[in-house]
Design a protein around this motif. Structure first.
Motif, mmCIF file in Angstrom:
data_model
loop_
_atom_site.group_PDB
_atom_site.id
_atom_site.type_symbol
_atom_site.label_atom_id
_atom_site.label_comp_id
_atom_site.label_asym_id
_atom_site.label_seq_id
_atom_site.Cartn_x
_atom_site.Cartn_y
_atom_site.Cartn_z
ATOM 1 N N SER A 240 -0.645 -9.385 -24.778
ATOM 2 C CA SER A 240 -1.620 -10.102 -23.968
ATOM 3 C C SER A 240 -2.606 -9.121 -23.344
ATOM 4 O O SER A 240 -2.227 -8.025 -22.927
ATOM 5 N N PHE A 241 -3.855 -9.540 -23.287
ATOM 6 C CA PHE A 241 -4.912 -8.755 -22.664
ATOM 7 C C PHE A 241 -5.585 -9.631 -21.614
ATOM 8 O O PHE A 241 -5.667 -10.850 -21.781
ATOM 9 N N GLY A 242 -6.052 -9.026 -20.546
ATOM 10 C CA GLY A 242 -6.664 -9.858 -19.522
ATOM 11 C C GLY A 242 -7.448 -9.093 -18.493
ATOM 12 O O GLY A 242 -7.565 -7.862 -18.535
ATOM 13 N N LEU A 243 -7.983 -9.832 -17.541
ATOM 14 C CA LEU A 243 -8.796 -9.276 -16.468
ATOM 15 C C LEU A 243 -7.911 -8.811 -15.321
ATOM 16 O O LEU A 243 -6.900 -9.439 -14.998
ATOM 17 N N GLY A 244 -8.303 -7.717 -14.694
ATOM 18 C CA GLY A 244 -7.574 -7.215 -13.540
ATOM 19 C C GLY A 244 -6.268 -6.560 -13.911
ATOM 20 O O GLY A 244 -5.745 -6.732 -15.019
ATOM 21 N N ARG A 245 -5.752 -5.782 -12.984
ATOM 22 C CA ARG A 245 -4.464 -5.123 -13.156
ATOM 23 C C ARG A 245 -3.673 -5.236 -11.848
ATOM 24 O O ARG A 245 -4.252 -5.304 -10.764
ATOM 25 N N VAL A 246 -2.358 -5.246 -11.977
ATOM 26 C CA VAL A 246 -1.458 -5.250 -10.820
ATOM 27 C C VAL A 246 -0.471 -4.114 -11.008
ATOM 28 O O VAL A 246 0.124 -3.975 -12.078
ATOM 29 N N GLY A 247 -0.305 -3.296 -9.971
ATOM 30 C CA GLY A 247 0.621 -2.175 -10.068
ATOM 31 C C GLY A 247 1.074 -1.713 -8.693
ATOM 32 O O GLY A 247 0.670 -2.275 -7.672
ATOM 33 N N MET A 248 1.888 -0.671 -8.701
ATOM 34 C CA MET A 248 2.486 -0.170 -7.469
ATOM 35 C C MET A 248 1.921 1.199 -7.098
ATOM 36 O O MET A 248 1.759 2.073 -7.964
ATOM 37 N N LEU A 249 1.660 1.380 -5.824
ATOM 38 C CA LEU A 249 1.332 2.709 -5.328
ATOM 39 C C LEU A 249 2.592 3.571 -5.355
ATOM 40 O O LEU A 249 3.715 3.044 -5.294
ATOM 41 N N PRO A 250 2.439 4.892 -5.433
ATOM 42 C CA PRO A 250 3.626 5.757 -5.412
ATOM 43 C C PRO A 250 4.489 5.540 -4.179
ATOM 44 O O PRO A 250 5.718 5.645 -4.233
ATOM 45 N N ALA A 251 3.855 5.199 -3.060
ATOM 46 C CA ALA A 251 4.569 4.913 -1.814
ATOM 47 C C ALA A 251 3.691 4.011 -0.964
ATOM 48 O O ALA A 251 2.460 4.023 -1.089
ATOM 49 N N ALA A 252 4.330 3.225 -0.119
ATOM 50 C CA ALA A 252 3.575 2.327 0.752
ATOM 51 C C ALA A 252 2.730 3.138 1.736
ATOM 52 O O ALA A 252 3.133 4.219 2.184
ATOM 53 N N GLU A 253 1.558 2.603 2.082
ATOM 54 C CA GLU A 253 0.700 3.236 3.078
ATOM 55 C C GLU A 253 -0.053 2.158 3.845
ATOM 56 O O GLU A 253 -0.276 1.054 3.322
ATOM 57 N N PRO A 254 -0.441 2.436 5.097
ATOM 58 C CA PRO A 254 -1.156 1.440 5.898
ATOM 59 C C PRO A 254 -2.475 1.044 5.235
ATOM 60 O O PRO A 254 -3.079 1.824 4.504
ATOM 61 N N LEU A 255 -2.909 -0.177 5.518
ATOM 62 C CA LEU A 255 -4.133 -0.688 4.916
ATOM 63 C C LEU A 255 -5.318 0.240 5.164
ATOM 64 O O LEU A 255 -6.117 0.482 4.243
ATOM 65 N N ASP A 256 -5.462 0.765 6.354
ATOM 66 C CA ASP A 256 -6.587 1.664 6.645
ATOM 67 C C ASP A 256 -6.549 2.910 5.762
ATOM 68 O O ASP A 256 -7.581 3.367 5.256
ATOM 69 N N ALA A 257 -5.350 3.477 5.582
ATOM 70 C CA ALA A 257 -5.214 4.663 4.728
ATOM 71 C C ALA A 257 -5.488 4.292 3.273
ATOM 72 O O ALA A 257 -6.115 5.062 2.531
ATOM 73 N N PHE A 258 -5.036 3.117 2.869
ATOM 74 C CA PHE A 258 -5.286 2.667 1.500
ATOM 75 C C PHE A 258 -6.776 2.462 1.268
ATOM 76 O O PHE A 258 -7.303 2.802 0.199
ATOM 77 N N ALA A 259 -7.474 1.925 2.260
ATOM 78 C CA ALA A 259 -8.919 1.729 2.140
ATOM 79 C C ALA A 259 -9.632 3.061 1.934
ATOM 80 O O ALA A 259 -10.590 3.159 1.151
ATOM 81 N N GLU A 260 -9.163 4.093 2.612
ATOM 82 C CA GLU A 260 -9.739 5.430 2.406
ATOM 83 C C GLU A 260 -9.458 5.929 0.990
ATOM 84 O O GLU A 260 -10.292 6.594 0.372
ATOM 85 N N ARG A 261 -8.276 5.593 0.473
ATOM 86 C CA ARG A 261 -7.934 5.954 -0.907
ATOM 87 C C ARG A 261 -8.922 5.295 -1.873
ATOM 88 O O ARG A 261 -9.424 5.932 -2.802
#
Length: 371
Positions: A240-261
């Motif tokens: 199957s091929f499709g739009l968008g991807r879903v995956g995991m970060l290596p470790a959880a991080e706060p939303l603000d830190a993720f936004a900087e990423r």
């Protein structure tokens, strides 16, 4: 030797097959002609006057763009309008424009994979399925002495995949008979005399996306002048091929830190954020371009956050109410495709021995500025 435009596009469609596009998407050749040699190719996110001027200064005969230069229907082509003037400039400079849009988004190793890789997402899956590769069964009859050569050609072209197993085939030995007729040039036997040959029937699975390449590779590797083979569709579901991807970060991080990423990884000047700044983010959905309509898809996939562009006010409220964080890097974040496509296409042209050069546009087409 320079590649003709048709060849450049054929190679591009190996990365982003046209049948991967969503219905009615504006893809393919939009301006000019491909029926000429292309010395230089420019890869751009958008086509605007600055990009056309850049292509002209570079000496490029072809622009490969992600966003359509003709997106809305044109009722006329008046050169005193922005759209008309842009088209006239392209035609005057004899620069063709070819568009790969949602087919590049959907493609494995395309836009959404590049964005997910930049964010370091692991264990990625598809956010919304767009296309399922139909499977075919190929059976070819080969003299025993050449079975390994033909099998290797089949596998090298992409046949033989079943799930996570590659080079899968089933092989049965038997006797093949034939009589070369007048005008034939048989690899084995003589004209007018029936022959019996020890042969192997090789069966393997072929995805539709590589069907033509597999058959061509098989015919090229096969020693016979006339190759006996069967190719028929299967009911089994392919990849199957499709739009968008879903995956995991290596470790959880706060939303603000993720936004900087996100800001750093996608090289954007700013992002918009929806959600509690301290919310832990681990599972992430990402979709290039305008992804407001995929908020429910991301929530259903169990994502903590969705990274996508062009979020409107009410969609942001819907996500907030659903407990889904949003990070909006803007539509221009898709500029990640420029160096990626240029590098991929240049490598394919070099493999074929062409001198055509491919460049990534250096023009910033981000329309928004913060004050």
């Amino acid at each position: 030797m320079y590649a003709r435009g048709e060849t450049v596009v054929q190679l591009m469609e190996r990365l982003a097959p046209k049948h991967f596009a969503v219905p009615d998407d504006k893809i393919g050749l939009q301006v000019g002609t491909l029926r000429k040699e292309m010395r230089r190719v420019l890869v751009a996110l958008d086509v605007n006057p600055a990009v056309v001027a850049e292509a002209g200064e570079l000496g490029a005969e072809l622009i490969i763009a992600h966003h359509a230069v003709i997106y809305r229907p044109l009722a006329h082509l008046q050169t005193d309008t922005p759209a008309g003037a842009l088209a006239a400039d392209l035609l005057r400079r004899d620069i063709a424009v070819y568009v790969a849009h949602t087919n590049l988004d959907t493609a494995e190793g395309g836009m959404n994979d590049w964005m997910a890789e930049a964010l370091e997402l692991e264990g990625r899956g598809v956010l919304e399925e767009v296309h399922t590769d139909q499977l075919f069964k190929l059976a070819v009859f080969v003299p025993r002495t050449h079975q390994e050569t033909v099998r290797s050609a089949l596998f090298g072209a992409g046949a033989g995949w079943i799930g996570n197993y590659s080079q899968c085939s089933f092989n049965v030995e038997g006797t093949g008979t034939f009589r070369p007729e007048e005008g034939s040039e048989p690899f084995i036997g003589q004209a007018g005399k029936r022959e019996s040959v020890d042969e192997v029937r090789i069966e393997t699975v072929v995805p539709n996306s590589v069907r033509k390449a597999v058959v061509q590779a098989m015919l090229k590797a096969h020693p016979y002048e006339e190759v006996a083979y069967d190719l028929y569709p299967m009911d089994l579901k392919g990849r199957s091929f499709g739009l968008g991807r879903v995956g995991m970060l290596p470790a959880a991080e706060p939303l603000d830190a993720f936004a900087e990423r996100v800001k750093r990884a996608l090289n954007v000047p700013f992002v918009r954020i929806v959600g509690d700044p301290a919310k832990p983010i681990r599972k992430v959905a990402v979709l290039g371009g305008s992804g407001a309509r995929y908020i429910r898809h991301a929530k259903f996939a169990g994502a903590d956050a969705l990274v996508t562009g062009d979020i409107d006010y009410h969609s942001a409220q819907d996500a907030e109410a659903a407990g889904l964080a949003l990070v909006d890097p803007g539509h221009n974040a898709e500029k990640i495709m420029k160096p990626k496509v240029a590098e991929w296409l240049q490598a394919r042209l070099r493999e074929k021995g062409y001198e055509t050069e491919v460049f990534a546009s250096g023009i910033d087409t981000e329309p928004f500025r913060l004050r």
